[in-house]
Write a protein that holds these residues in place. Structure first.
Motif, PDB file in Angstrom:
ATOM      1  N   THR A   5       0.745  -1.235   0.044  1.00 15.83           N
ATOM      2  CA  THR A   5       0.086  -0.076  -0.077  1.00 15.83           C
ATOM      3  C   THR A   5       1.015   1.140  -0.084  1.00 15.83           C
ATOM      4  O   THR A   5       2.036   1.194   0.382  1.00 15.83           O
ATOM      5  N   ALA A   6       0.396   2.408  -0.547  1.00 17.02           N
ATOM      6  CA  ALA A   6       1.067   3.563  -0.472  1.00 17.02           C
ATOM      7  C   ALA A   6       1.301   4.080   1.006  1.00 17.02           C
ATOM      8  O   ALA A   6       2.511   4.517   1.159  1.00 17.02           O
ATOM      9  N   GLN A   7       0.568   3.772   1.911  1.00 17.16           N
ATOM     10  CA  GLN A   7       0.864   4.023   3.272  1.00 17.16           C
ATOM     11  C   GLN A   7       2.017   3.327   3.727  1.00 17.16           C
ATOM     12  O   GLN A   7       2.763   3.814   4.289  1.00 17.16           O
ATOM     13  N   TRP A  10       5.070   4.923   2.276  1.00 21.82           N
ATOM     14  CA  TRP A  10       5.505   6.026   2.697  1.00 21.82           C
ATOM     15  C   TRP A  10       6.288   5.962   3.997  1.00 21.82           C
ATOM     16  O   TRP A  10       7.195   6.559   4.313  1.00 21.82           O
ATOM     17  N   VAL A  63       0.055  12.934   6.486  1.00 23.52           N
ATOM     18  CA  VAL A  63       0.222  12.146   5.145  1.00 23.52           C
ATOM     19  C   VAL A  63      -0.305  10.675   5.258  1.00 23.52           C
ATOM     20  O   VAL A  63      -1.022  10.241   4.467  1.00 23.52           O
ATOM     21  N   ARG A  64       0.158  10.051   6.372  1.00 29.36           N
ATOM     22  CA  ARG A  64      -0.223   8.767   6.662  1.00 29.36           C
ATOM     23  C   ARG A  64      -1.902   8.771   6.569  1.00 29.36           C
ATOM     24  O   ARG A  64      -2.414   7.515   6.357  1.00 29.36           O
ATOM     25  N   LEU A  67      -3.292   8.849   3.359  1.00 28.64           N
ATOM     26  CA  LEU A  67      -2.949   7.623   2.509  1.00 28.64           C
ATOM     27  C   LEU A  67      -3.828   6.412   3.038  1.00 28.64           C
ATOM     28  O   LEU A  67      -3.802   5.291   2.392  1.00 28.64           O
TER      29      LEU A  67
END
Length: 263
Positions: A5-7, A10, A63-64, A67
């Motif tokens: 996942t994007a999270q 990151w 941000v988290r 996402l």
């Protein structure tokens, strides 16, 4: 949380930069306390650095959150992160900037699978000792009734407080100093519990491993015993026709057809 996942990506990319910022925060927090001759400009610069680092962790949380596939679930499971981000914004609680930054560093470090529990506990002990000593020194050094005047006194007090020994030769006299003492006591007890639990888990794992090996050996011996019994039964079944043929030959009678072998 899935690794793809994007999270997750990151968190993997930002983990080391945020830990490096935490080191910068530690230096900026310690310099004005250790160096009593620091001027106003240096003290202001260190304060700005502290707020910048806290802002970086705040941006990381936002941000988290953006996402996260399920934002409500993220807020529910990361409520400590949210408290660490929000509390320093309240004017009377700005001193919690230190606590909130340490909390965010710990939460981000625990996401790393390569950081083992022992390393995490050792880092927590060092961090608590260092920041506890600096924090109590900053609030007790100017107290008229205080007896924690030097960094050595503060470090010694932190050791005795975290281990809950409390010799009493050094003790905080201000309200904020006592709050710091309570936090160190609770942290020391919690870390001791983590170490004890891990030692107990290691022993239990060793005992369970020995029990599994012993059970496997017992099963192997039992299987071999059953196999030997089966072989003995087959050998005995093969010998039975021969015992019937020999008396018949001696009496002059032809032997009959041999019985089928026993199964």
């Amino acid at each position: 949380m899935r690794e793809g996942t994007a999270q997750a990506r990151w968190e993997m990319w930002t983990q080391r930069p945020l830990l490096a910022l935490a080191v910068v925060f530690a230096v900026a927090y310690a310099v004005p306390i250790v160096d009593t001759s620091a001027g106003h400009s240096l003290t202001t610069a260190c304060t700005v650095v502290e707020w910048v680092v806290w802002a970086a962790f705040t941006a990381d949380y936002l941000v988290r959150l953006a996402l996260a596939p399920e934002r409500r679930e993220f807020v529910r499971t990361h409520w400590m992160d949210l408290c660490a981000v929000v509390l320093p914004l309240i004017q009377p609680l700005r001193l919690l900037r230190l606590v909130s930054t340490l909390l965010l560093v710990g939460r981000r470090a625990r996401m790393a699978s390569q950081i083992r529990v022992t390393t995490y506990v050792a880092g927590s002990v060092v961090g608590l000792l260092m920041f506890g000593s600096l924090a109590v020194l900053s609030v007790e050094r100017e107290s008229p009734e205080g007896n924690i005047r030097t960094l050595g006194d503060a470090v010694w007090w932190s050791f005795t407080t975290m281990t809950t020994v409390g010799y009493g030769d050094h003790a905080p006299t201000t309200g904020l100093g006592r709050v710091i003492a309570v936090g160190l006591m609770l942290s020391g007890i919690a870390l001791l519990g983590v170490v004890t639990a891990n030692i107990a888990a290691w022993f239990i794992e060793r005992f369970e491993k020995d029990d599994v090996e012993e059970r496997a050996q017992t099963e192997a011996i039992r299987a071999l015993t059953e196999e030997v019994r089966a072989l003995r039964a087959e050998v005995a079944a093969l010998r039975e026709p021969r015992r019937e043929v020999v008396p018949a030959l001696r009496a002059g009678h032809p032997p009959g057809p041999p019985p089928p072998p026993a199964r």
